[in-house]
Design an enzyme around this catalytic site. Structure first.
Site, PDB file in Angstrom:
ATOM      1  N   TYR A   1     -14.962   5.758   8.652  1.00 19.39           N
ATOM      2  CA  TYR A   1     -13.610   6.238   7.800  1.00 19.39           C
ATOM      3  C   TYR A   1     -13.987   6.041   6.378  1.00 19.39           C
ATOM      4  O   TYR A   1     -14.029   4.626   6.231  1.00 19.39           O
ATOM      5  CB  TYR A   1     -12.541   5.242   7.961  1.00 19.39           C
TER       6      TYR A   1
ATOM      7  N   HIS B   1       0.954  -1.627   0.029  1.00 17.27           N
ATOM      8  CA  HIS B   1       0.370   0.250  -0.544  1.00 17.27           C
ATOM      9  C   HIS B   1       0.774   1.122  -0.105  1.00 17.27           C
ATOM     10  O   HIS B   1       0.159   2.360  -0.023  1.00 17.27           O
ATOM     11  CB  HIS B   1      -0.774   0.059   1.833  1.00 17.27           C
TER      12      HIS B   1
ATOM     13  N   THR C   1      -5.113  10.429  -1.191  1.00 18.50           N
ATOM     14  CA  THR C   1      -6.327  10.225  -0.435  1.00 18.50           C
ATOM     15  C   THR C   1      -6.966  11.107   1.212  1.00 18.50           C
ATOM     16  O   THR C   1      -5.718  12.338   1.246  1.00 18.50           O
ATOM     17  CB  THR C   1      -6.059   9.157   0.451  1.00 18.50           C
TER      18      THR C   1
END
Length: 764
Positions: free
Chosen positions: A582, A467, A595
């Site tokens: 979230y 990630h 993000t």
């Protein structure tokens, strides 16, 4: 081994008569072709770098400006150099008119480029187009779109807009604090809220402005005031396993099984990925846009898609990227192989890659001591892996083999299990499939690579991605390309890739290891940690087929807002309470944006959920639902346009730590757990799939592990007009969560919400 002999370009022996030299012409030919390929690649990169650097200018524009200026200058007899060119001409034989025209024309061309670039940056800083209702465009937006088109240049490449994108703005302390209090109000009672309000006011008046000054200073200096700290502190400094906790996955077609031949599926898949990399190297991938191909998004994350590995460290990991890699690393039944992707100066064809994969599958050699479970080091805690890497893999054959993996274009696992959708047992088959792609056996994926391509024994495939280097939409773009290429590349009647095997292709190279007993103990320890984590993951994947975005849009509601509110209703029914939620949004409207968080549990959403629990009228419930959807869309717009609160608060916290200041407000904000973490996987290349004529080519989407020990992770992909695939994760160890129960609550919540609209339409 045959490939070892072919890799030797020459041999020599010393005799009494001198040196006897034996050249291998085939090896020399391959060296020549490889070098030629490398130089071509460097030239293309250099050319694309120039084209991107001068965008929205172009060579044609340069010629027009220079020739026009020289013609005008010749007509007017001007000397813009103020005699400087004439003085140089006394010492150097040059044409004053040509040199002066080229120099001044070039300066004029560069000036025009800078003006266009800055005007475009100003235009892209305006986000008023987001306020319009879906399907309607105001006159001001029309004018703005025309201006953007004029200043955007012609034929942009992937990175053309990077220098024209605005910087991420720093929200004001006042706005962030106000929005934060608004977001936590539905989660706190009056006493808790008043206490938090006091902490917020104290921070806003005292420490906050000082931290904000440093943050604004960084925003003026750096390309993006968030992204580097986000990558370092959220991803790279974490010492817990990245498997499940950070890495995410993508799955194959839901209903289509192109072939049951594992090697053939690997051949087409790997070839498609390498074609994508070639397009990426040549900057032939089109920029990603919003608003009818008018608003460009940042493309910086594509730079590290290939040839990238996360390197473990004692305190923090680092990302390592090499410019070029001509091989991939392959794992099968405990053995690691290095497979070259180029031969005869060209990329291997699908049938030739299948040939290499079949050689690996047919190899019956046993793993070396410690080799089979070696990759468990990447699945466990980071510090033991960093120590083991430094101690046992920094020299000799272990270093060479580790380099082959870490410098590979990507990692491939030829899995020895069968996975995929089974119509006879759809629930268990999909759940098992998701767990396999998420963590596998904990030692058959190299979790540090930018991505792992997993090909299962029955031909189904999946992808596991690290990630830190990029977010899910980036790998999703690649995945859409791979899925769309599979039917185009096709298979023969006997389940092989199209084409013929290569008669002289050297085979894969088996990597060699010398792993001592002490290292094997570390491997087993990491495997124990990883298995404990993996066995605790409760995955549930279900296709929601009752309706899709087509029907939701007919209700004049955003599909994303509809699903998010359904998640709030489902969570309340599941746990009997609301929680901090979230939802990942993107900030790629700005340079190097990644993000932002949309806090989906709003006062409006909670009011609607309570109305569904209480005995309210249908009209009142529908009114509250529309208010909640409108609020959610507004929150999403704020997040996309740099007005979110969580990245701002995170950066303020980082600055406070650098300054040695302790903030009770920031400490409490950053410690709040996200018990419902959600994300939508967007379909970005709709033109690649004709889901109206071929609905069977629906993607399963992808997902991630739970963020909180007592919470849920939910990922969803809206496929076409009539399908929504949901991926739910939680932990078996938590008595509060059950992924299947939550899935049933989500399904019922979406059906109940749709009934409100349908009953309302019938009443009308």
């Amino acid at each position: 081994m045959a490939e070892a002999h072919q890799a030797v370009a020459f041999q020599f022996t010393v005799t009494p008569d001198g040196i006897d030299l034996h050249l291998c012409h085939e090896a020399l030919r391959q060296v020549y072709l490889s070098g030629l390929h490398s130089w071509k690649k460097r030239f293309i990169r250099f050319k694309n770098g120039i084209m991107t650097g001068v965008y929205p200018g172009s060579p044609a524009g340069f010629m027009v400006v220079v020739v026009s200026y020289m013609s005008y200058n010749q007509y007017k007899q001007l000397d813009p150099s103020l005699g400087l060119i004439a003085k140089l001409g006394q010492h150097i034989p040059i044409s004053q008119s040509i040199v002066g025209g080229v120099l001044v024309g070039t300066g004029l061309w560069v000036t025009i480029i800078m003006i266009m670039r800055n005007v475009l940056k100003c235009l892209l800083s305006w986000h008023g187009w987001m306020q319009a209702r879906h399907g309607s465009v105001s006159w001001s937006t029309h004018v703005w779109m025309i201006l953007v088109k004029i200043f955007s240049g012609r034929k942009p490449m992937l990175y053309s807009f990077q220098n024209s994108l605005p910087r991420l703005p720093v929200p004001s302390i006042k706005d962030t604090c106000r929005r934060y209090l608004e977001s936590v109000r539905p989660l706190m009672d009056d006493e808790q809220y008043e206490r938090m309000k006091g902490l917020t006011e104290d921070f806003k008046k005292n420490l906050g402005p000082r931290l904000q000054w440093y943050l604004k200073l960084k925003s003026w200096w750096a390309s993006n005031y968030v992204s580097d700290w986000w990558e370092e502190y959220i991803y790279l400094r974490g010492r817990a396993p990245i498997m499940v906790n950070s890495n995410y996955y993508a799955m194959d077609f839901l209903y289509v099984f192109p072939t049951s031949n594992q090697a053939a599926r690997a051949g087409n898949t790997i070839h498609a990925i390498m074609l994508y990399r070639r397009k990426l190297d040549r900057a032939q991938i089109k920029p990603i846009y919003l608003l009818a191909n008018k608003v460009p998004l940042c493309s910086a994350q594509w730079e590290r898609m290939f040839n990238t590995t996360r390197i473990p460290g004692l305190e923090t990991d680092t990302g390592r990227h090499v410019n070029e890699s001509k091989h991939i690393a392959v794992y099968h039944k405990g053995r690691f192989f290095k497979v070259w992707m180029f031969y005869d100066g060209r990329l291997l064809l699908p049938r030739e890659i299948e040939q290499q994969m079949q050689r690996i599958l047919a190899d019956e050699s046993e793993p070396l001591p410690g080799e089979e479970r070696l990759a468990a080091l990447t699945a466990g805690d980071r510090t033991p892996w960093a120590k083991a890497r430094e101690t046992y893999f920094s020299r000799g054959k272990n270093k060479q083999s580790l380099d082959a993996i870490e410098k590979a274009a990507f990692f491939v696992t030829l899995d020895d299990t069968e996975q995929g959708y089974d119509a006879k047992n759809p629930v268990k088959s999909l759940d098992r499939y998701a767990k396999s792609v998420l963590h596998g056996k904990c030692y058959d994926r190299w979790f540090d690579k930018s991505f792992n391509m997993i090909i299962f024994k029955n031909g189904t495939m999946g992808l596991n991605a690290e990630h830190s280097w990029a977010d899910a939409p980036i790998i999703g773009h690649l995945w859409e390309h791979v899925l769309s290429m599979d039917p185009k590349l096709g298979y023969t009647e006997d389940d092989h890739c199209n084409g013929d095997p290569h008669p002289n292709l050297p085979g894969p190279q088996r990597l060699q290891w010398d792993i001592p007993a002490e290292c094997q103990e570390t491997i087993e320890s990491s495997l124990t940690v990883a298995r404990t984590l993996a066995d605790d993951v409760d995955c549930h994947i279900f296709p929601f087929t009752e309706f899709g975005k087509g029907l939701i849009k007919k209700c004049r509601t955003s599909p994303d807002a509809f699903i998010q509110i359904a998640l709030q209703l489902a969570h309340y029914r599941d746990k009997g309470k609301f929680c901090l939620t979230y939802e990942a949004s993107m900030t790629r409207l700005f340079r190097e944006g990644r993000t932002e968080t949309v806090r989906s549990c709003t006062m409006e959403a909670c009011a609607f959920v309570r109305s569904m629990i209480r005995d309210e009228t249908r009209e009142e419930r529908l009114r509250l639902l529309k208010l909640a959807a409108e609020k959610h869309q507004n929150m999403y717009r704020l997040a996309m346009t740099g007005q979110g609160i969580d990245r701002h608060l995170f950066c303020l916290y980082v600055v406070s730590k650098y300054l040695g200041e302790d903030s009770p407000f920031l400490k409490e904000v950053l410690s709040e757990p996200w018990r419902l973490s959600t994300s939508q996987t967007p379909m970005q290349q709709l033109e690649l799939f004709d889901l109206v004529r071929h609905p069977e080519y629906a993607s399963s989407g992808g997902g991630f592990g739970p963020v909180a020990d007592d919470g849920y992770g939910v990922s969803y992909i809206i496929v076409g007009e009539n399908l929504i695939n949901l991926h739910i994760s939680s932990k078996y160890s938590s008595p509060e969560t059950d992924s299947h129960r939550f899935g049933a609550n989500i399904r019922q919540a979406m059906l109940d919400m749709l009934d409100l609209f349908q009953l309302n339409n019938k009443a009308k």
